[in-house]
Design an enzyme around this catalytic site. Structure first.
Site, PDB file in Angstrom:
ATOM      1  N   SER A 134       0.852  -1.205   0.000  1.00 41.09           N
ATOM      2  CA  SER A 134       0.000   0.000   0.000  1.00 41.09           C
ATOM      3  C   SER A 134       0.876   1.239   0.000  1.00 41.09           C
ATOM      4  O   SER A 134       1.998   1.224   0.529  1.00 41.09           O
ATOM      5  CB  SER A 134      -0.868   0.020   1.263  1.00 41.09           C
ATOM      6  N   TYR A 147      -1.054  -0.878  10.519  1.00 38.55           N
ATOM      7  CA  TYR A 147      -1.288  -1.207   9.104  1.00 38.55           C
ATOM      8  C   TYR A 147      -0.110  -0.710   8.257  1.00 38.55           C
ATOM      9  O   TYR A 147       0.438  -1.450   7.444  1.00 38.55           O
ATOM     10  CB  TYR A 147      -2.599  -0.565   8.645  1.00 38.55           C
TER      11      TYR A 147
HETATM   12  N1  LIG Z   1      -8.876  -0.727  -0.466  1.00 44.96           N
HETATM   13  C1  LIG Z   1      -7.817   0.055  -0.415  1.00 44.96           C
HETATM   14  O1  LIG Z   1      -7.943   1.301  -0.439  1.00 44.96           O
HETATM   15  C2  LIG Z   1      -6.437  -0.531  -0.355  1.00 44.96           C
HETATM   16  C3  LIG Z   1      -5.359   0.341  -0.547  1.00 44.96           C
HETATM   17  C4  LIG Z   1      -4.070  -0.163  -0.500  1.00 44.96           C
HETATM   18  C5  LIG Z   1      -3.862  -1.511  -0.284  1.00 44.96           C
HETATM   19  N2  LIG Z   1      -4.930  -2.340  -0.101  1.00 44.96           N
HETATM   20  C6  LIG Z   1      -4.644  -3.752   0.139  1.00 44.96           C
HETATM   21  O2  LIG Z   1      -5.321  -4.516  -0.836  1.00 44.96           O
HETATM   22  C7  LIG Z   1      -5.573  -5.826  -0.317  1.00 44.96           C
HETATM   23  C8  LIG Z   1      -7.033  -6.177  -0.568  1.00 44.96           C
HETATM   24  O3  LIG Z   1      -7.839  -5.291   0.209  1.00 44.96           O
HETATM   25  P1  LIG Z   1      -9.320  -4.849  -0.183  1.00 44.96           P
HETATM   26  O4  LIG Z   1      -9.361  -3.390  -0.086  1.00 44.96           O
HETATM   27  O5  LIG Z   1      -9.727  -5.534  -1.414  1.00 44.96           O
HETATM   28  O6  LIG Z   1     -10.094  -5.392   1.105  1.00 44.96           O
HETATM   29  P2  LIG Z   1     -11.281  -6.444   1.282  1.00 44.96           P
HETATM   30  O7  LIG Z   1     -12.337  -6.258   0.267  1.00 44.96           O
HETATM   31  O8  LIG Z   1     -11.613  -6.359   2.740  1.00 44.96           O
HETATM   32  O9  LIG Z   1     -10.568  -7.838   0.967  1.00 44.96           O
HETATM   33  C9  LIG Z   1      -9.708  -8.464   1.855  1.00 44.96           C
HETATM   34  C10 LIG Z   1      -9.543  -9.897   1.402  1.00 44.96           C
HETATM   35  O10 LIG Z   1      -8.612 -10.545   2.287  1.00 44.96           O
HETATM   36  C11 LIG Z   1      -9.172 -11.779   2.668  1.00 44.96           C
HETATM   37  N3  LIG Z   1      -8.680 -12.188   3.974  1.00 44.96           N
HETATM   38  C12 LIG Z   1      -8.698 -11.484   5.127  1.00 44.96           C
HETATM   39  N4  LIG Z   1      -8.195 -12.231   6.127  1.00 44.96           N
HETATM   40  C13 LIG Z   1      -7.879 -13.446   5.588  1.00 44.96           C
HETATM   41  C14 LIG Z   1      -7.343 -14.646   6.108  1.00 44.96           C
HETATM   42  N5  LIG Z   1      -7.016 -14.765   7.399  1.00 44.96           N
HETATM   43  N6  LIG Z   1      -7.144 -15.688   5.260  1.00 44.96           N
HETATM   44  C15 LIG Z   1      -7.476 -15.581   3.952  1.00 44.96           C
HETATM   45  N7  LIG Z   1      -7.980 -14.460   3.398  1.00 44.96           N
HETATM   46  C16 LIG Z   1      -8.178 -13.409   4.216  1.00 44.96           C
HETATM   47  C17 LIG Z   1     -10.680 -11.561   2.689  1.00 44.96           C
HETATM   48  O11 LIG Z   1     -11.359 -12.787   2.453  1.00 44.96           O
HETATM   49  P3  LIG Z   1     -12.116 -13.654   3.575  1.00 44.96           P
HETATM   50  O12 LIG Z   1     -12.700 -12.700   4.566  1.00 44.96           O
HETATM   51  O13 LIG Z   1     -13.139 -14.417   2.765  1.00 44.96           O
HETATM   52  O14 LIG Z   1     -11.072 -14.544   4.146  1.00 44.96           O
HETATM   53  C18 LIG Z   1     -10.849 -10.666   1.463  1.00 44.96           C
HETATM   54  O15 LIG Z   1     -10.984 -11.450   0.306  1.00 44.96           O
HETATM   55  C19 LIG Z   1      -5.202  -5.779   1.159  1.00 44.96           C
HETATM   56  O16 LIG Z   1      -3.928  -6.343   1.342  1.00 44.96           O
HETATM   57  C20 LIG Z   1      -5.162  -4.293   1.451  1.00 44.96           C
HETATM   58  O17 LIG Z   1      -4.308  -3.992   2.528  1.00 44.96           O
HETATM   59  C21 LIG Z   1      -6.214  -1.883  -0.128  1.00 44.96           C
END
Ligand SMILES: NC(=O)c1ccc[n+]([C@@H]2O[C@H](COP(=O)([O-])OP(=O)(O)OC[C@H]3O[C@@H](n4cnc5c(N)ncnc54)[C@H](OP(=O)(O)O)[C@@H]3O)[C@@H](O)[C@H]2O)c1
Length: 256
Positions: A134, A147
């Site tokens: 990120s 984070y």
């Molecule tokens: N959204 C943003 O603005 C943003 C910005 C920068 C970086 N990111 C990064 O992008 C990535 C995806 O985030 P997102 O925004 O798409 O969030 P999200 O919609 O909350 O997705 C998170 C994913 O991680 C999975 N997950 C969480 N804990 C887990 C575990 N213990 N085992 C297996 N899977 C797990 C969840 O699936 P289950 O709950 O089904 O397990 C879900 O599919 C993350 O690493 C986040 O830090 C996001």
């Protein structure tokens, strides 16, 4: 070509699955919520397999990778460590359980996927490992201290691994998104600059992965701002981000 994506059940992971499937990749989809993964398998235009699994369990991730390879007919060419959690944190109200959760999912989860796929990539002298870190990892952000720390750890590991794995023909990509509309950011009650959709993010990430980029960072204005912020003297940084400590989040949604 075969790819495995962790955290494929929602947000960026699910959007990336759609994008890569459209581009002809077959996919191993890993996350805990099997029902969402099954639904995604039905929707995707390319062959894919649901691999329900918790990334904090190293043996389970190894087993899921094996199952995925058997189902898709060969080893993964691309592995994307995308699973992540973000719980707001404040040093004055430090919660060890939240810090442990983010450390286990964001950092250890990436290591578990790395451990499961890299030996075979080295043996085949091909493949790519990517981690969704990120822009928040570029400096310590108030209310996101833990984070930010997990994302900085990912960035450091991926950067060094990129250099170490190059002689073995294995590529490594660090992905640094800015704010993306997903369940993770739903909880934020503050204005998120240059917010983009998960579909846009997935297109940029897929382009970067397919061209073998070292770092994929977007959107450009957020990237430039944070890259410049890295050069700010600490006293200026402290003044500029002091107000962040009061950023609001919806605590009901913060731990989903
Ligand atoms: N959204 C943003 O603005 C943003 C910005 C920068 C970086 N990111 C990064 O992008 C990535 C995806 O985030 P997102 O925004 O798409 O969030 P999200 O919609 O909350 O997705 C998170 C994913 O991680 C999975 N997950 C969480 N804990 C887990 C575990 N213990 N085992 C297996 N899977 C797990 C969840 O699936 P289950 O709950 O089904 O397990 C879900 O599919 C993350 O690493 C986040 O830090 C996001």
């Amino acid at each position: 070509m075969r790819a495995i994506i962790t955290g494929a059940s929602s947000g960026i992971g699910a959007a990336l699955a759609h994008e890569l499937a459209r581009r002809g990749w077959t996919l191993g989809l890993l996350a805990r919520r099997a029902d969402l993964l099954d639904a995604l398998v039905r929707e995707l235009p390319a062959k894919s397999v649901a691999l329900p699994c918790d990334v904090t369990d190293a043996a389970a991730v190894r087993e899921a990778v094996k199952r995925g390879e058997e189902a898709l007919g060969g080893p993964f060419d691309l592995a994307v460590a995308n699973a992540g959690v973000s719980v707001p944190s404040h040093a004055a109200k430090f919660k060890l359980a939240d810090a442990e959760l983010m450390t286990r999912v964001n950092i250890l989860g990436m290591f578990h996927l790395f451990d499961a796929v890299i030996p075979s990539m080295i043996e085949r002298r091909s493949g790519r490992f990517a981690g969704i870190a990120s822009i928040a990892g570029l400096r310590g952000l108030p209310t996101s201290s833990v984070y930010s720390a997990t994302k900085a750890a990912m960035q450091a590991f991926l950067e060094a691994s990129r250099v170490e794995l190059r002689p073995y023909g294995v590529g490594v990509t660090t992905v640094n998104p800015g704010f993306v509309i997903t369940p993770m950011t739903e909880k934020n009650r503050f204005k998120m600059p240059f917010l983009m959709t998960a579909e846009e993010a997935a297109r940029i990430i897929a382009d970067g992965l397919e061209r073998g980029a070292r770092v994929v960072e977007f959107p450009l204005p957020t990237s430039l701002l944070m890259r410049m912020a890295r050069f700010l003297p600490d006293a200026v940084w402290d003044r500029a981000t002091g107000g962040y400590s009061k950023r609001k989040v919806d605590s009901e949604k913060a731990k989903r």
